[in-house]
Design a protein around this motif. Structure first.
Motif, mmCIF file in Angstrom:
data_model
loop_
_atom_site.group_PDB
_atom_site.id
_atom_site.type_symbol
_atom_site.label_atom_id
_atom_site.label_comp_id
_atom_site.label_asym_id
_atom_site.label_seq_id
_atom_site.Cartn_x
_atom_site.Cartn_y
_atom_site.Cartn_z
ATOM 1 N N VAL A 415 0.863 -1.186 0.000
ATOM 2 C CA VAL A 415 0.000 0.000 0.000
ATOM 3 C C VAL A 415 0.898 1.235 0.000
ATOM 4 N N GLY A 416 0.520 2.242 -0.770
ATOM 5 C CA GLY A 416 1.371 3.413 -0.908
ATOM 6 C C GLY A 416 1.303 4.375 0.260
ATOM 7 N N ASN A 417 0.178 5.035 0.449
ATOM 8 C CA ASN A 417 0.051 6.104 1.459
ATOM 9 C C ASN A 417 -1.016 5.748 2.484
ATOM 10 N N PHE A 418 -0.696 4.788 3.339
ATOM 11 C CA PHE A 418 -1.691 4.310 4.308
ATOM 12 C C PHE A 418 -1.842 5.246 5.500
ATOM 13 N N ARG A 419 -0.926 6.213 5.637
ATOM 14 C CA ARG A 419 -1.022 7.152 6.766
ATOM 15 C C ARG A 419 -1.949 8.316 6.409
ATOM 16 N N VAL A 420 -2.843 8.649 7.315
ATOM 17 C CA VAL A 420 -3.684 9.837 7.142
ATOM 18 C C VAL A 420 -2.820 11.057 7.469
ATOM 19 N N GLU A 421 -2.820 12.039 6.590
ATOM 20 C CA GLU A 421 -1.969 13.215 6.778
ATOM 21 C C GLU A 421 -2.307 13.911 8.090
ATOM 22 N N PRO A 422 -1.311 14.236 8.911
ATOM 23 C CA PRO A 422 -1.582 14.890 10.198
ATOM 24 C C PRO A 422 -2.068 16.321 10.000
#
Length: 907
Positions: A415-422
């Motif tokens: 998965v590429g961008n699994f983090r939600v942007e802070p």
């Protein structure tokens, strides 16, 4: 070709009185030139864009009239959502709004913002593949080279179509002969196998245009082959599948690579997956309040804030080092507006006694204490022991592990961008009007999950729930939410090295390869229509010329309120284009991501005449240059040549085709790997020049070049010391080799040598200290006691001895031989190695200097077909790692694997 739309009913309001047809007299009027200057060759820019710095070009060389102020260039087009032009006639396209003087600095025209800023580099300052001593101007030379490349493209297109006609005719003849022996009820079935007429090029079978989006391997499998070959392939395929089935799927065993380029074609390409499992998204950690002694100050006094307002204050306070943002008036204005809004919602600010403090002026806010707090935390993190850093990294990886991969049709995909942007402050790019606005924290209630019906839906954080859960197998995203600043939807997608992303890249480059067949007809048609009597056709032809020759983006009008007024070719305004006789066009506008695009180009005289006509009064600032053309009309016209052809395909085609032609001319001489890399980069650089993919010189370039120059000088100094050691071993060498051999390089003066010697001493001290600290960390980790400080002092004696040695050498002019049993032969071998290192660094230096105006990475990643790089790597025996980083090797794995060891692959 005929126009796609009629202009007969187009209101004059749209065109400011310009007639839909062009009379011969109006055409002749444009022939009048204000200058006797000789036209320069068209097709190459004189100065290169895009640039970020503003520049004053109110006065133009050659005695041309003063340029009008470009008020709308640096402004925002404030438009309500209800003002969308989607359903409105072309005549209603809104003009740019002009603001009154005296407003904030961000409202000034771009050219007025800074004075004395250097223009972007001219073409004559740019290094290219070939250096020449002749007197022919570089601009003329490159224009001729570009023309030759375009002629080669036309020749290639004709050859492809001619070859296809011959093969189609032969296939029809064979089909007809076979059908004579078939029952009348079967001709259609027989006819369906006529796919064998598809052209085979570069080892890949081409399919009809309607199948242009099909992955390469799938196309090849559809082609008819002799019976023996088909049978052999079937046996091989069956054996392969048996091997795959016999393999056990275990977490401890490495999964076999999914070679989608070899996999059978799906019946329905719109269905992206059958089963999909994943663990959702990873949210940003909660906010940690500031210590009680760290406060925001207003008018010199500390204030107390609600935790939500305090968090917003820390967004600004933690980035005081980013002066280009925090000193930007627009950034400050937007932040202060949002900050006051959150203050109002959370009860406002209070002094230490609990009394209300009304915050009215941004200038009275002092974030220094907050900045110092976060800087101290950052420095403390950097100073931590390696073991502590390693432990934190392991903990982070453990937290992220469940989100890093998903199961896509049973395959493990990253998965590429699994983090939600802070949460934080929106920065944007270029001169974005919303820079500085607060990006709010994304909550689970805003997130939509896309997952398979049979899969377990990931659990949201405790106390929360998802906005929605859906099972859309035609979508490639795993999760989605809407951010608050621009209202854009953010998607969690697969990583760049996934099959889905690889197929998208492959299709893009194959679409550009398909354009090879039609480029000559397209260019011939728009060249002819540059003189069309129909205004709409002439505008479309002129736009196609600019998109093809200068890589301009097509451009779309902006309808969203407060959206930056970024433009492209079709949406250029009157003030974005300045004309200088006899054939120079100056572009100056905000392009994609609000990045300023500035370029001076030489165009065909007819194109110059057309632009002059399109700017003819009563047009003025804010009016469209191409007032009878939209991007959708242009793309519709292009699709009549080739299914799926749009304006953006030209950028990829021109870069890849140009690169392929330049690489063909290279000779594989017995040169070093570094020289071969430079040859490749020279070609990449020329692609940037010929396709006008340029950038300004980076701010750190001069410092980097100076550092590289010092490294080269350091090696030369080391080389001289080694030669002096040879004299220490055998003093008679000075007579044998001559005194010149032992002379110090002219650019190494005594002052520089002493400075370099001091650097070497300090460098050795730093290495000793670092080694001492690492040894201590290892001892502590193993349960032992750390070494005392006196051990460090003992080790430091080596640096002190080196310093004393340098002082003695400077005084006596002699260097004692170093190492065990030094001999002249050993020292000569050391000199040879130093010569190789110097040559390598000098090549890197020349390469960097040539690349200072070129974003080679952008061209390599986005515009040049990666298979060209792989083929070059094979042909010149240069490891692919020299061109593609690990990330790019993963991204372009399909290209590396599909080309294999072939060194003859062509675009």
């Amino acid at each position: 070709m005929a126009s796609d739309s009629s202009d007969d009913d187009m209101p004059l309001a749209r065109t400011n009185g310009h007639s839909p047809n062009i009379s011969p007299q109006a055409d002749r009027e444009m022939d009048k030139s204000d200058s006797k200057a000789r036209p320069l060759p068209p097709g190459v820019s004189v100065r290169h864009g895009p640039v970020d710095e503003a520049m004053d070009i109110d006065s133009t060389p050659g005695g041309a009239a003063k340029r009008k102020s470009r008020s709308s260039t640096g402004k925002v087009n404030y438009r309500a959502e209800s003002d969308s032009d989607d359903g409105a006639p072309l005549a209603k396209r809104q003009k740019s709004k002009h603001k009154k003087a005296g407003s904030d600095s961000d409202d000034e025209p771009i050219a007025k913002k800074k004075n004395g800023v250097k223009l972007p580099p001219s073409i004559n300052e740019t290094a290219t593949v070939e250096s020449s001593d002749d007197e022919q101007p570089l601009g003329t030379k490159l224009a001729q080279r570009k023309a030759n490349i375009e002629k080669a493209a036309a020749k290639e297109a004709k050859a492809i179509r001619s070859d296809a006609k011959v093969k189609n005719a032969a296939a029809k003849k064979v089909t007809k002969e076979e059908s004579d022996d078939e029952p009348l009820s079967k001709p259609k079935k027989r006819q369906s196998n006529g796919v064998s007429s598809a052209k085979k090029a570069n080892g890949v079978k081409k399919e009809p245009e309607s199948d242009s989006d099909v992955p390469i391997a799938k196309k090849a499998k559809k082609a008819a082959t002799p019976a023996k070959t088909t049978k052999a392939a079937a046996v091989k395929k069956e054996a392969k599948f048996e091997k795959e089935e016999s393999k056990e799927n275990s977490d401890d065993e490495e999964e076999e690579e999914y070679r989608w380029w070899d996999a059978p074609k799906k019946e329905d390409d719109t269905i992206k997956w059958t089963t999909l499992e994943h663990n959702g998204v990873l949210f940003a950690p909660p906010y940690e309040p500031l210590p009680k002694d760290v406060k925001l100050y207003y008018d010199g006094k500390p204030v107390q804030l609600h935790v939500d307002a305090e968090e917003v204050a820390t967004f600004f306070g933690s980035m005081l080092h980013s002066t280009q943002n925090v000193e930007n008036p627009v950034f400050q204005k937007n932040f202060f507006h949002d900050f006051k809004d959150i203050l109002q919602k959370t009860g406002g600010a209070k002094d230490l006694n609990g009394d209300p403090v009304e915050i009215k002026e941004f200038k009275k806010l002092d974030f220094t204490k907050i900045f110092q707090h976060y800087r101290a935390i950052s420095e403390a993190k950097k100073a931590r022991p390696a073991a502590e850093k390693k432990a934190e990294k392991a903990e982070k990886e453990k937290l992220e592990a469940p989100y890093m991969y998903c199961k896509w049709d049973g395959r493990k995909e990253k998965v590429g961008n699994f983090r939600v942007e802070p949460p934080g402050l929106f920065r944007g790019r270029g001169e974005h009007p919303k820079t500085g606005m607060v990006k709010k924290r994304v909550m689970p209630e805003q997130v939509t999950i896309n997952i398979g019906k049979e899969a377990k839906v990931p659990d949201p954080p405790p106390g929360h729930k998802w906005k929605a859960v859906q099972h859309d197998n035609k979508a490639t995203w795993l999760a989605m939410w809407q951010e608050n600043v621009n209202g854009n939807y953010k998607y969690v997608m697969l990583a760049a090295n996934s099959a889905i992303k690889g197929q998208a890249d492959y299709k893009k480059f194959e679409k550009a390869r398909e354009l090879k067949k039609h480029i000559d007809r397209i260019r011939a048609d728009y060249t002819r229509e540059l003189k069309s009597e129909v205004m709409a056709d002439r505008q479309r032809a002129t736009a196609m010329y600019l998109i093809d020759k200068f890589a301009l983006r097509a451009g779309n009008e902006k309808d969203t309120e407060n959206e930056a007024e970024t433009v492209g070719c079709c949406s250029l305004k009157y003030e974005h284009v300045t004309l200088r006789e006899p054939n120079t066009v100056i572009f100056d506008f905000l392009g994609k991501d609000s990045i300023r695009f500035y370029n001076e180009v030489q165009v065909d005289r007819q194109v110059f005449k057309n632009l002059k006509m399109f700017k003819k009064p009563p047009k003025e600032d804010g009016d469209d240059i191409f007032d009878r053309l939209t991007t959708s009309q242009l793309n519709k016209h292009l699709s009549s040549y080739m299914p799926g052809l749009t304006a953006k395909v030209f950028r990829t085609y021109n870069a890849s085709w140009t690169m392929s032609q330049l690489l063909k001319k290279l000779k594989n001489d017995n040169t070093s790997i570094q020289e071969k890399i430079k040859l490749y980069n020279d070609c990449n650089r020329e692609v940037a020049i010929l396709c006008n993919h340029k950038r300004t010189v980076g701010a750190a370039h001069e410092a980097q070049m100076e550092k590289l120059g010092d490294r080269i000088k350091g090696l030369r100094y080391q080389k001289w010391r080694t030669k002096m050691m040879m004299l220490d071993v055998d003093p008679k060498l000075k007579k044998k080799k001559g005194a010149e051999f032992f002379e110090l390089d002219k650019d190494l003066d005594q002052a520089w040598i002493e400075q370099h010697q001091q650097f070497l001493v300090e460098e050795q001290k730093a290495k000793i200290k670092k080694k001492f600290e690492k040894d201590n960390e290892k001892l502590v980790a193993e349960g032992g006691n750390p070494m005392p400080e006196k051990e460090l002092k003992e080790r430091m004696k080596a640096a002190t001895e080196l310093e004393a040695k340098f002082k003695k050498e400077n005084k006596t002019g002699k260097v004692e031989a170093e190492g065990k049993s030094p001999t002249v032969e050993k020292l000569m071998a050391a000199i040879d190695k130093l010569d190789e290192r110097i040559k390598t660094l000098e090549l890197q230096c020349a390469d960097r200097e040539g690349n200072k105006e070129v974003a080679l990475g952008t061209s390599k990643i986005n515009y040049i077909d990666p298979r060209l790089t792989v083929a070059f790597s094979n042909r010149f025996k240069v490891p692919i790692e020299k061109f593609f980083s690990k990330t790019l090797r993963d991204k372009f794995n399909w290209a590396i694997q599909s080309v294999g060891n072939d060194d003859s692959w062509e675009f």
